[in-house]
Design a protein around this motif. Sequence first.
Motif, PDB file in Angstrom:
ATOM      1  N   LYS A  27      40.101  39.769  35.612  1.00  0.00           N
ATOM      2  CA  LYS A  27      40.546  38.411  35.272  1.00  0.00           C
ATOM      3  C   LYS A  27      41.044  37.685  36.516  1.00  0.00           C
ATOM      4  O   LYS A  27      40.749  36.501  36.714  1.00  0.00           O
ATOM      5  CB  LYS A  27      41.634  38.460  34.200  1.00  0.00           C
ATOM      6  N   ASP A  28      41.770  38.383  37.362  1.00  0.00           N
ATOM      7  CA  ASP A  28      42.219  37.775  38.611  1.00  0.00           C
ATOM      8  C   ASP A  28      41.073  37.630  39.612  1.00  0.00           C
ATOM      9  O   ASP A  28      41.058  36.694  40.411  1.00  0.00           O
ATOM     10  CB  ASP A  28      43.377  38.566  39.230  1.00  0.00           C
ATOM     11  N   VAL A  29      40.098  38.534  39.554  1.00  0.00           N
ATOM     12  CA  VAL A  29      38.914  38.391  40.401  1.00  0.00           C
ATOM     13  C   VAL A  29      38.194  37.088  40.048  1.00  0.00           C
ATOM     14  O   VAL A  29      37.837  36.301  40.924  1.00  0.00           O
ATOM     15  CB  VAL A  29      37.957  39.603  40.254  1.00  0.00           C
ATOM     16  N   ALA A  30      38.004  36.859  38.754  1.00  0.00           N
ATOM     17  CA  ALA A  30      37.336  35.632  38.313  1.00  0.00           C
ATOM     18  C   ALA A  30      38.125  34.399  38.742  1.00  0.00           C
ATOM     19  O   ALA A  30      37.553  33.433  39.265  1.00  0.00           O
ATOM     20  CB  ALA A  30      37.147  35.649  36.794  1.00  0.00           C
ATOM     21  N   PHE A  83      42.688  32.854  51.988  1.00  0.00           N
ATOM     22  CA  PHE A  83      44.048  33.244  51.622  1.00  0.00           C
ATOM     23  C   PHE A  83      44.706  32.120  50.827  1.00  0.00           C
ATOM     24  O   PHE A  83      45.281  31.207  51.398  1.00  0.00           O
ATOM     25  CB  PHE A  83      44.873  33.565  52.880  1.00  0.00           C
ATOM     26  N   ARG A  84      44.629  32.202  49.505  1.00  0.00           N
ATOM     27  CA  ARG A  84      45.161  31.143  48.665  1.00  0.00           C
ATOM     28  C   ARG A  84      46.556  31.491  48.176  1.00  0.00           C
ATOM     29  O   ARG A  84      47.530  30.933  48.625  1.00  0.00           O
ATOM     30  CB  ARG A  84      44.208  30.887  47.484  1.00  0.00           C
ATOM     31  N   LYS A  85      46.677  32.425  47.213  1.00  0.00           N
ATOM     32  CA  LYS A  85      47.971  32.787  46.633  1.00  0.00           C
ATOM     33  C   LYS A  85      48.315  34.261  46.824  1.00  0.00           C
ATOM     34  O   LYS A  85      49.444  34.608  47.099  1.00  0.00           O
ATOM     35  CB  LYS A  85      47.991  32.485  45.129  1.00  0.00           C
ATOM     36  N   GLY A  86      47.342  35.117  46.566  1.00  0.00           N
ATOM     37  CA  GLY A  86      47.568  36.545  46.727  1.00  0.00           C
ATOM     38  C   GLY A  86      48.430  37.165  45.648  1.00  0.00           C
ATOM     39  O   GLY A  86      48.960  38.252  45.824  1.00  0.00           O
ATOM     40  N   GLY A  87      48.549  36.485  44.527  1.00  0.00           N
ATOM     41  CA  GLY A  87      49.411  36.983  43.460  1.00  0.00           C
ATOM     42  C   GLY A  87      48.668  37.799  42.422  1.00  0.00           C
ATOM     43  O   GLY A  87      47.477  38.107  42.563  1.00  0.00           O
ATOM     44  N   ILE A  88      49.400  38.139  41.413  1.00  0.00           N
ATOM     45  CA  ILE A  88      48.879  38.900  40.282  1.00  0.00           C
ATOM     46  C   ILE A  88      49.091  38.063  39.026  1.00  0.00           C
ATOM     47  O   ILE A  88      50.104  37.379  38.888  1.00  0.00           O
ATOM     48  CB  ILE A  88      49.613  40.248  40.154  1.00  0.00           C
ATOM     49  N   SER A  89      48.128  38.106  38.145  1.00  0.00           N
ATOM     50  CA  SER A  89      48.194  37.447  36.829  1.00  0.00           C
ATOM     51  C   SER A  89      48.047  35.931  36.880  1.00  0.00           C
ATOM     52  O   SER A  89      48.413  35.247  35.936  1.00  0.00           O
ATOM     53  CB  SER A  89      49.467  37.830  36.074  1.00  0.00           C
ATOM     54  N   ASP A  90      47.470  35.403  37.948  1.00  0.00           N
ATOM     55  CA  ASP A  90      47.202  33.963  38.005  1.00  0.00           C
ATOM     56  C   ASP A  90      46.177  33.553  36.947  1.00  0.00           C
ATOM     57  O   ASP A  90      46.087  32.395  36.578  1.00  0.00           O
ATOM     58  CB  ASP A  90      46.728  33.574  39.414  1.00  0.00           C
ATOM     59  N   TRP A  91      45.418  34.529  36.456  1.00  0.00           N
ATOM     60  CA  TRP A  91      44.427  34.259  35.419  1.00  0.00           C
ATOM     61  C   TRP A  91      45.062  33.608  34.194  1.00  0.00           C
ATOM     62  O   TRP A  91      44.410  32.834  33.479  1.00  0.00           O
ATOM     63  CB  TRP A  91      43.679  35.542  35.032  1.00  0.00           C
ATOM     64  N   LYS A  92      46.323  33.881  33.948  1.00  0.00           N
ATOM     65  CA  LYS A  92      47.003  33.331  32.764  1.00  0.00           C
ATOM     66  C   LYS A  92      47.095  31.810  32.824  1.00  0.00           C
ATOM     67  O   LYS A  92      47.312  31.164  31.801  1.00  0.00           O
ATOM     68  CB  LYS A  92      48.399  33.942  32.632  1.00  0.00           C
ATOM     69  N   ASN A  93      46.906  31.231  34.025  1.00  0.00           N
ATOM     70  CA  ASN A  93      46.936  29.775  34.184  1.00  0.00           C
ATOM     71  C   ASN A  93      45.602  29.120  33.849  1.00  0.00           C
ATOM     72  O   ASN A  93      45.530  27.897  33.741  1.00  0.00           O
ATOM     73  CB  ASN A  93      47.351  29.403  35.609  1.00  0.00           C
ATOM     74  N   LEU A  94      44.540  29.923  33.706  1.00  0.00           N
ATOM     75  CA  LEU A  94      43.211  29.362  33.436  1.00  0.00           C
ATOM     76  C   LEU A  94      42.601  29.834  32.120  1.00  0.00           C
ATOM     77  O   LEU A  94      41.966  29.045  31.419  1.00  0.00           O
ATOM     78  CB  LEU A  94      42.241  29.729  34.576  1.00  0.00           C
TER      79      LEU A  94
END
Length: 169
Positions: A9-12, A124-135
């Motif tokens: 999900k974060d890869v996408a 190098f945008r954010k490098g975080g985890i679970s950003d997928w939850k925003n999309l």
Amino acid sequence: ILFLIRNPKDVATSFYHFTSGIATLPSYETWDDFFTAFMTKKMAWGCYFEYLSAWNKYAADENIMTVTYEELKENPVLGVKNIATFFGISLTEKELQTVVERSSFQSMKKNSQKTHGTFGDILFRKGGISDWKNLFNEDQNEKMDRAFEEHLGGTEVGTKLKYEVYCKA
């Protein structure tokens, strides 16, 4: 071989933002358009699930260490220690701290102009985890979970990703 994997999900999500910054890659009007292409194997570098499935047949080999991006973010010191041990590299405490600091996303982003030029701003945008939850909407989340199970359910790679992403989240 160090095999680094990440929550699909974060890869996408990451790839969606990446493609919008590179003129030579297909761009997408909306996240929904990108998600459809991602799930129907129409990405420039192929299907991430098929990539993980192909690597799974090697996951148990003694010369391969599988690490998740999520576990490295959660505990970078332990991650670097484990990687060093795997490669037979002994590190002093000072060397360990230097590697951890220099390999942090923040450090790499800060130095990206020197290391990657203008491409660093895209890479190098954010490098975080679970950003997928925003999309992801609920339907997309369910589709991705089904695809994950279909391709990786019960596999060594799938179990490692599922544990790191779902059980520890």
